[in-house]
Motif scaffolding. Structure first.
Motif, PDB file in Angstrom:
ATOM      1  N   LEU A 170       0.817  -1.215   0.000  1.00 12.58           N
ATOM      2  CA  LEU A 170       0.000   0.000   0.000  1.00 12.58           C
ATOM      3  C   LEU A 170       0.855   1.271   0.000  1.00 12.58           C
ATOM      4  O   LEU A 170       0.495   2.268  -0.617  1.00 12.58           O
ATOM      5  N   ARG A 171       1.987   1.200   0.677  1.00 12.70           N
ATOM      6  CA  ARG A 171       2.816   2.396   0.872  1.00 12.70           C
ATOM      7  C   ARG A 171       3.668   2.725  -0.346  1.00 12.70           C
ATOM      8  O   ARG A 171       3.865   3.898  -0.684  1.00 12.70           O
ATOM      9  N   PHE A 172       4.163   1.707  -1.029  1.00 14.46           N
ATOM     10  CA  PHE A 172       5.145   1.938  -2.088  1.00 14.46           C
ATOM     11  C   PHE A 172       4.616   1.534  -3.456  1.00 14.46           C
ATOM     12  O   PHE A 172       3.646   0.781  -3.575  1.00 14.46           O
ATOM     13  N   ASN A 173       5.303   2.046  -4.496  1.00 14.42           N
ATOM     14  CA  ASN A 173       4.876   1.746  -5.864  1.00 14.42           C
ATOM     15  C   ASN A 173       5.326   0.348  -6.284  1.00 14.42           C
ATOM     16  O   ASN A 173       6.012  -0.350  -5.551  1.00 14.42           O
ATOM     17  N   TRP A 174       4.944  -0.036  -7.490  1.00 11.15           N
ATOM     18  CA  TRP A 174       5.186  -1.395  -7.953  1.00 11.15           C
ATOM     19  C   TRP A 174       6.676  -1.687  -8.131  1.00 11.15           C
ATOM     20  O   TRP A 174       7.104  -2.833  -7.948  1.00 11.15           O
ATOM     21  N   ILE A 175       7.466  -0.677  -8.454  1.00 14.72           N
ATOM     22  CA  ILE A 175       8.911  -0.910  -8.667  1.00 14.72           C
ATOM     23  C   ILE A 175       9.565  -1.364  -7.371  1.00 14.72           C
ATOM     24  O   ILE A 175      10.331  -2.342  -7.336  1.00 14.72           O
ATOM     25  N   ILE A 176       9.262  -0.681  -6.279  1.00 14.98           N
ATOM     26  CA  ILE A 176       9.840  -1.044  -4.977  1.00 14.98           C
ATOM     27  C   ILE A 176       9.329  -2.408  -4.543  1.00 14.98           C
ATOM     28  O   ILE A 176      10.085  -3.237  -4.031  1.00 14.98           O
ATOM     29  N   ASN A 177       8.065  -2.656  -4.766  1.00 14.92           N
ATOM     30  CA  ASN A 177       7.499  -3.948  -4.361  1.00 14.92           C
ATOM     31  C   ASN A 177       8.091  -5.105  -5.154  1.00 14.92           C
ATOM     32  O   ASN A 177       8.375  -6.174  -4.596  1.00 14.92           O
ATOM     33  N   ILE A 178       8.298  -4.909  -6.455  1.00 17.67           N
ATOM     34  CA  ILE A 178       8.932  -5.954  -7.263  1.00 17.67           C
ATOM     35  C   ILE A 178      10.361  -6.177  -6.791  1.00 17.67           C
ATOM     36  O   ILE A 178      10.856  -7.315  -6.744  1.00 17.67           O
ATOM     37  N   SER A 179      11.036  -5.091  -6.426  1.00 21.40           N
ATOM     38  CA  SER A 179      12.411  -5.208  -5.918  1.00 21.40           C
ATOM     39  C   SER A 179      12.450  -6.014  -4.623  1.00 21.40           C
ATOM     40  O   SER A 179      13.340  -6.855  -4.426  1.00 21.40           O
ATOM     41  N   ILE A 180      11.478  -5.785  -3.761  1.00 21.56           N
ATOM     42  CA  ILE A 180      11.390  -6.553  -2.514  1.00 21.56           C
ATOM     43  C   ILE A 180      11.119  -8.022  -2.827  1.00 21.56           C
ATOM     44  O   ILE A 180      11.691  -8.926  -2.202  1.00 21.56           O
ATOM     45  N   ALA A 181      10.244  -8.266  -3.796  1.00 24.90           N
ATOM     46  CA  ALA A 181       9.941  -9.647  -4.187  1.00 24.90           C
ATOM     47  C   ALA A 181      11.181 -10.343  -4.739  1.00 24.90           C
ATOM     48  O   ALA A 181      11.443 -11.513  -4.429  1.00 24.90           O
ATOM     49  N   LEU A 182      11.964  -9.632  -5.536  1.00 21.21           N
ATOM     50  CA  LEU A 182      13.206 -10.205  -6.067  1.00 21.21           C
ATOM     51  C   LEU A 182      14.191 -10.506  -4.943  1.00 21.21           C
ATOM     52  O   LEU A 182      14.856 -11.554  -4.942  1.00 21.21           O
ATOM     53  N   ALA A 183      14.293  -9.600  -3.977  1.00 17.59           N
ATOM     54  CA  ALA A 183      15.174  -9.834  -2.829  1.00 17.59           C
ATOM     55  C   ALA A 183      14.728 -11.058  -2.048  1.00 17.59           C
ATOM     56  O   ALA A 183      15.555 -11.851  -1.574  1.00 17.59           O
ATOM     57  N   SER A 184      13.416 -11.243  -1.919  1.00 23.00           N
ATOM     58  CA  SER A 184      12.884 -12.417  -1.229  1.00 23.00           C
ATOM     59  C   SER A 184      13.306 -13.693  -1.953  1.00 23.00           C
ATOM     60  O   SER A 184      13.672 -14.689  -1.320  1.00 23.00           O
ATOM     61  N   SER A 185      13.264 -13.657  -3.296  1.00 23.08           N
ATOM     62  CA  SER A 185      13.685 -14.819  -4.075  1.00 23.08           C
ATOM     63  C   SER A 185      15.155 -15.137  -3.844  1.00 23.08           C
ATOM     64  O   SER A 185      15.541 -16.300  -3.699  1.00 23.08           O
ATOM     65  N   ILE A 186      15.974 -14.105  -3.819  1.00 23.57           N
ATOM     66  CA  ILE A 186      17.422 -14.306  -3.636  1.00 23.57           C
ATOM     67  C   ILE A 186      17.710 -14.911  -2.273  1.00 23.57           C
ATOM     68  O   ILE A 186      18.493 -15.867  -2.139  1.00 23.57           O
ATOM     69  N   ILE A 187      17.079 -14.371  -1.234  1.00 25.30           N
ATOM     70  CA  ILE A 187      17.286 -14.898   0.122  1.00 25.30           C
ATOM     71  C   ILE A 187      16.748 -16.322   0.219  1.00 25.30           C
ATOM     72  O   ILE A 187      17.377 -17.203   0.815  1.00 25.30           O
ATOM     73  N   GLY A 188      15.571 -16.554  -0.384  1.00 22.72           N
ATOM     74  CA  GLY A 188      15.003 -17.897  -0.373  1.00 22.72           C
ATOM     75  C   GLY A 188      15.911 -18.895  -1.066  1.00 22.72           C
ATOM     76  O   GLY A 188      16.078 -20.031  -0.594  1.00 22.72           O
ATOM     77  N   TYR A 189      16.515 -18.478  -2.179  1.00 19.24           N
ATOM     78  CA  TYR A 189      17.433 -19.363  -2.892  1.00 19.24           C
ATOM     79  C   TYR A 189      18.675 -19.656  -2.056  1.00 19.24           C
ATOM     80  O   TYR A 189      19.200 -20.776  -2.076  1.00 19.24           O
TER      81      TYR A 189
END
Length: 379
Positions: A170-189
């Motif tokens: 809700l707070r941030f735009n889609w670019i920041i949210n996609i970046s967070i999602a990518l970071a989650s993938s990296i940490i998960g990997y």
């Protein structure tokens, strides 16, 4: 609150593809089965892994709607509803699964069937294993009774933190949210790498961090819901041919893990999951913006699949394993497979009525005071 029934139907179709996938992988993998199961685009009808990612994206979409509409629902009320929606039907299914395993399993499996089949209902059953299945969201052998429950564990873990995820969405735009999602993938990997390649360093608590692999799908679903009006408005302005091309692109992405699978560089880490997820997002967006797709998804048989999709996902393996342990070697496997499809449709409809629907109503009843308070505030 508007309910997107098309999304229920999409979930039902995805659940059906999981069932078909499990029937196809019953027999040991051979050249023809590899070709059949992995043939790109066509295998959309039995893409089990893609379907699970689809479930996660749909959950992210649906769960985000109350937050996007400014609901004052408390965190406690949210958890109670999720508990009733996911866990209570699961408890019934896992109980029956355990009983079926204890009473029907031969304990060793069948030489003529695949490794996937024979790793289930053959584990040593201990009180700890049974207890872990009821505690649900921990780390344990999920292949013991109902293999499909592995995805429900991630679903429940992420559901618990989802309201906090929505603060970011809700707070941030889609670019920041996609970046967070990518970071989650990296940490998960990273944690997946530890658990797979360095088992001596692996601690079971790290398994919880493997849910980060699937967190991006919830974020993508929430973003799709957040921008749904802009996206559907854009898609409606496109020509029919352009929308058909997007549908084809969605099919290609959704089956991306089948393309040139021998080239590892094209399938590094979670590239497949991201491609599949974007394909699923295209399906959702097109379903909400195309009158033809919407009409198809709202036909009675497809709506039935959507309504009973969770029950089908929970029960089809219990039915499949039970039928095989009783009838394998006595009747042809194709008869067992067809019986599994018919029985799964029947049982999922019954279980929805007698277990799943009441637990949904129970969740609403237990949180009724919160809803009344919300109604007064928004009146």
């Amino acid at each position: 609150m508007k309910r997107y029934e098309e999304l229920d139907s999409l979930r039902g179709l995805a659940a059906l593809t999981v069932l078909i996938n499990h029937l196809l992988i019953l027999i040991p993998i051979s050249m023809w089965t590899v070709t059949l199961i992995k043939y790109p685009v066509i295998n959309i009808f039995w893409q089990g892994h893609s379907a699970v990612l689809f479930f996660f994206i749909l959950s992210g979409f649906v769960l985000s709607l109350p937050f996007l509409r400014g609901s004052d629902q408390t965190y406690a009320a949210y958890l109670i509803k999720r508990f009733c929606r996911i866990y209570l039907p699961y408890v019934i299914a896992i109980t029956v699964g355990i009983i079926a395993c204890l009473t029907l399993s031969n304990g060793t499996g069948f030489p003529g069937l695949s490794v996937w089949f024979n790793k289930t209902w053959t584990s040593k059953i201990t009180p700890e294993l049974v207890l872990n299945h009821y505690l649900f969201i921990g780390s344990y052998n999920t292949d013991s009774f109902i293999p499909a429950i592995w995805s429900l564990i991630h679903e429940m873990r992420i559901s618990i933190v989802f309201p906090f995820i929505m603060l970011v969405v809700l707070r941030f735009n889609w670019i920041i949210n996609i970046s967070i999602a990518l970071a989650s993938s990296i940490i998960g990997y990273f944690f997946y790498y530890l658990s797979w390649h360095h088992k001596n360093l692996y601690v079971s608590v790290f398994d919880v961090f493997n849910s980060l692999e699937y967190l991006p799908m919830f974020i993508l679903g929430a973003l799709l819901a957040k921008y749904r009006e802009k996206i559907t408005s854009f898609l409606r302005k496109l020509s029919k041919f352009s929308r058909m091309l997007l549908l084809l692109l969605g099919m290609v992405l959704y089956t991306y893990n089948s393309f040139l699978s021998e080239i590892k560089l094209l399938h590094f880490a979670y590239m497949d999951d991201w491609a599949i997820s974007f394909g699923a997002c295209l399906f959702i967006a097109l379903s909400l913006s195309s009158n033809n797709l919407s009409r198809f998804l709202l036909t009675s048989p497809i709506r039935f699949l959507g309504k009973t999709s969770y029950s089908m996902y929970l029960w089809h393996e219990v039915i499949l394993f039970s039928l095989i342990h009783v009838f394998y070697g006595k009747i042809p496997l194709w008869v067992i497979s067809l019986s599994t499809i018919g029985s799964s449709l029947l049982v999922s409809g019954v279980m929805y009525k007698i277990f799943e629907e009441p637990t949904i109503k129970l969740g609403r009843f237990l949180t009724r005071n919160n809803n009344k308070e919300f109604s007064r505030k928004t009146a």
